[in-house]
Design an enzyme around this catalytic site. Structure first.
Site, PDB file in Angstrom:
ATOM      1  N   GLY A 231      36.168   6.557  30.035  1.00 38.36           N
ATOM      2  CA  GLY A 231      35.342   7.633  30.580  1.00 38.36           C
ATOM      3  C   GLY A 231      34.465   8.233  29.505  1.00 38.36           C
ATOM      4  O   GLY A 231      34.136   7.577  28.508  1.00 38.36           O
ATOM      5  N   SER A 232      34.118   9.492  29.702  1.00 36.02           N
ATOM      6  CA  SER A 232      33.170  10.141  28.791  1.00 36.02           C
ATOM      7  C   SER A 232      33.805  10.442  27.434  1.00 36.02           C
ATOM      8  O   SER A 232      35.028  10.547  27.315  1.00 36.02           O
ATOM      9  CB  SER A 232      32.690  11.450  29.420  1.00 36.02           C
ATOM     10  OG  SER A 232      33.813  12.276  29.668  1.00 36.02           O
ATOM     11  N   GLY A 236      37.573  11.699  26.247  1.00 36.05           N
ATOM     12  CA  GLY A 236      38.319  11.046  25.157  1.00 36.05           C
ATOM     13  C   GLY A 236      38.673  12.018  24.044  1.00 36.05           C
ATOM     14  O   GLY A 236      39.728  11.906  23.421  1.00 36.05           O
ATOM     15  N   GLU A 253      38.123   3.969  25.668  1.00 37.17           N
ATOM     16  CA  GLU A 253      36.877   3.252  25.998  1.00 37.17           C
ATOM     17  C   GLU A 253      35.906   4.296  26.507  1.00 37.17           C
ATOM     18  O   GLU A 253      35.888   4.624  27.690  1.00 37.17           O
ATOM     19  CB  GLU A 253      37.145   2.190  27.076  1.00 37.17           C
ATOM     20  CG  GLU A 253      38.160   1.140  26.680  1.00 37.17           C
ATOM     21  CD  GLU A 253      37.598   0.090  25.724  1.00 37.17           C
ATOM     22  OE1 GLU A 253      36.364   0.023  25.550  1.00 37.17           O
ATOM     23  OE2 GLU A 253      38.406  -0.666  25.156  1.00 37.17           O
TER      24      GLU A 253
END
Ligand code: NAD
Length: 499
Positions: A231-232, A236, A253
């Site tokens: 995600g964004s 993270g 990721e």
């Protein structure tokens, strides 16, 4: 087919689609297509305990037998490809071929993981002591949480699940709250594979539905040793430190800000095709979407002219139509963020082509836009930020060193590429002093990776690796073994300890 027909064909029942608290909208027309039941946060300890129980059984199943479950999953996915691809289109707004492509990616990683299930190799290592042998063994690590983003609503689950299962780890999936229907449909496919497999432990593959609070329960539990979160960068930044603080293993990721350098020798026609696909495919909503074009000043104007011509011919609209190439953005908030980024780019001296809201010839209620090209005087703050929409910022360069410096001068480090026919330039780009990204390509755009390679990126992209190569090691624990088959007990490094 109506929205209801698509969901029915994928096996979703009335009970699953109604009576819940999570409203699901289709980006195609903004229509509410379901009200899904959310997982009660109070249930999360029970979910995690079930995964721990499943782990005790699954870790002792031989890996090739574990691979059999993934083989069956691949078979079931092949049989359900059309139906699942249609739900991806309905819920994420991807054009039909990209919805199907996403399911194909799931099938591909299943094939990869089946082969892997017979190739979980360790090493034998030369020991300095006589009569000793050293080796390295890979063991399952434990339950793996998979937190996924809206833009790859099913493939990312499969990248993780196919590997985790053959590695001996149960999985708990928390999909994006924007795309729970594809997740429910996928679990039905998984259930069919589990049924055919026969004796998999209960709780091996679980689905939990909800927003960050449900994700948080997985992130903060010490009984979930692996948290793979896609995600964004914002997400993270919260999840990564929390997992690390409890000594868990995060696989992150996150966002990308991917670039292409176009050198004077480049095959421009090929470059244009690569640019258009990677900048506007999935309406600019791929983590690997091309966002920055760094073109040599001798060809920049020509390239921009070719691109604006190509952009003008792009069919924008209903992603279910076979001729459409640009579908909707996920929602109106996303469209507003795109408009705001373009305004900011203009205030920084940018010249914008396209980027307009499309209201005619498209389904009403969806957020449709013409992809934008923004010629920028330099790499400004707006260019350094990932705006999850089809905006391509164009900048010029004089020397390759300068181009590589621009390419690397962003916080993200996911994907990159160069178009050149000059071998020295290509090799310099791939060298230790070249691109700082997890993915670096030559004469191919930055998006649309194959599953055979490890996927992921550096810096604020999070450093995680998934999918091919040796990414499986992230789902296992490594054990170094020394075996003494002599009758002596020599110590390493010549240490004497006689008593
Ligand atoms: P997002 O960060 O809003 O949400 C992603 C997931 O994280 C969702 O399931 C969400 O519920 C969950 N989440 C959010 N906050 C959380 C928290 N505090 N604790 C636990 N879970 C939490 O991202 P999005 O808008 O769905 O997706 C777009 C972003 O994802 C882009 O930045 C894109 O680049 C990135 N992305 C990266 C990759 C990659 O492989 N690098 C792949 C796809 C998407």
């Amino acid at each position: 087919m109506t929205h209801d027909d698509i969901l029915k064909a994928a096996g979703l029942t009335k009970d699953e689609l109604s009576g819940g608290t999570l409203a699901v909208h289709s980006p195609i027309d903004g229509a509410e297509v379901a009200r899904v039941h959310e997982t009660d946060p109070a249930d999360m300890p029970r979910v995690i305990a079930k995964a721990q129980e499943a782990f005790k059984a699954w870790r002792t199943v031989p890996a090739p037998r574990r691979g059999e479950l993934v083989r069956l999953l691949g078979e079931e996915l092949r049989a359900a490809k059309e139906e699942l691809g249609a739900v991806v289109t309905l819920e994420a707004g991807k054009i039909t071929s990209e919805g199907l492509g996403e399911v194909q990616e799931m099938i591909d990683i299943c094939d990869f993981a089946v082969g892997l299930s017979r190739q979980i190799y360790g090493l034998t290592i030369a020991s300095e002591r006589p009569g000793h042998r050293m080796m390295e063994t890979w063991h399952p690590l434990g339950p793996c949480a998979i937190i996924t983003a809206f833009n790859f609503p099913v493939a990312v689950w499969c990248w993780n699940t196919a590997l985790a299962l053959v590695c001996g780890d149960p999985v708990i999936w928390k999909p994006s709250e924007k795309t729970p229907l594809t997740a429910i449909a996928t679990m039905k496919i998984m259930d069919r594979a589990l049924k055919r497999f026969g004796d998999a432990p209960e709780g091996l593959c679980q689905l939990v539905i909800g927003g960050p609070a449900i994700g948080e329960a997985l992130v903060s539990s010490k009984d979930v040793p692996i948290v793979s979160a896609t995600g964004s960068t914002r997400m993270g930044g919260i999840v990564g430190p929390k997992v690390s603080a409890r000594w868990g293993r995060p696989i992150l990721e996150l966002g990308g800000n991917n670039a292409m350098i176009v050198a004077p020798s480049a095959d421009l026609d090929m470059a244009v095709r690569a640019i258009v696909f990677s900048a506007v495919g999935t309406a600019g909503q791929r983590c690997t979407t091309l966002r920055r074009l760094i073109a040599h000043t001798s060809i920049k104007d020509d390239l921009v002219a070719k691109l604006t011509k190509a952009y003008a011919s792009l069919p924008i609209g209903d992603p279910r139509k076979g001729t459409t190439l640009v579908g909707p953005l996920i929602d109106h908030a996303s469209r507003d963020r795109m408009q705001a980024a373009l305004e900011k780019a203009k205030s920084e001296g940018g010249t914008v082509h396209g980027g307009k809201v499309v209201a005619e010839g498209v389904p009403q209620g969806g957020a449709y836009v013409t992809p934008a090209i923004a010629e920028m005087p330099e790499q400004t703050d707006t260019v350094r930020t990932e705006t999850f929409a089809p905006i391509l910022y164009v900048m010029g360069y004089e020397t390759l060193d300068e181009a590589i410096a621009i390419q690397n001068d962003v916080p993200q480090g996911l994907s990159s590429c160069i178009f050149t026919l000059n071998m020295r330039e290509a090799e310099a780009f791939l060298s230790a002093a070249g691109s700082d990204c997890g993915i670096a390509n030559v004469n191919i755009g930055p998006s649309g990776a194959e599953i055979g390679g490890a996927f992921g990126g550096e810096k604020e992209t999070g450093g995680g690796r998934e999918s091919g190569s040796d990414a499986w090691k992230g789902y296992m624990r490594r054990q170094t073994n020394t075996i003494n088959y002599s009758a002596q007990l020599p110590l390493a490094q010549g240490v004497k300890f006689d008593f």
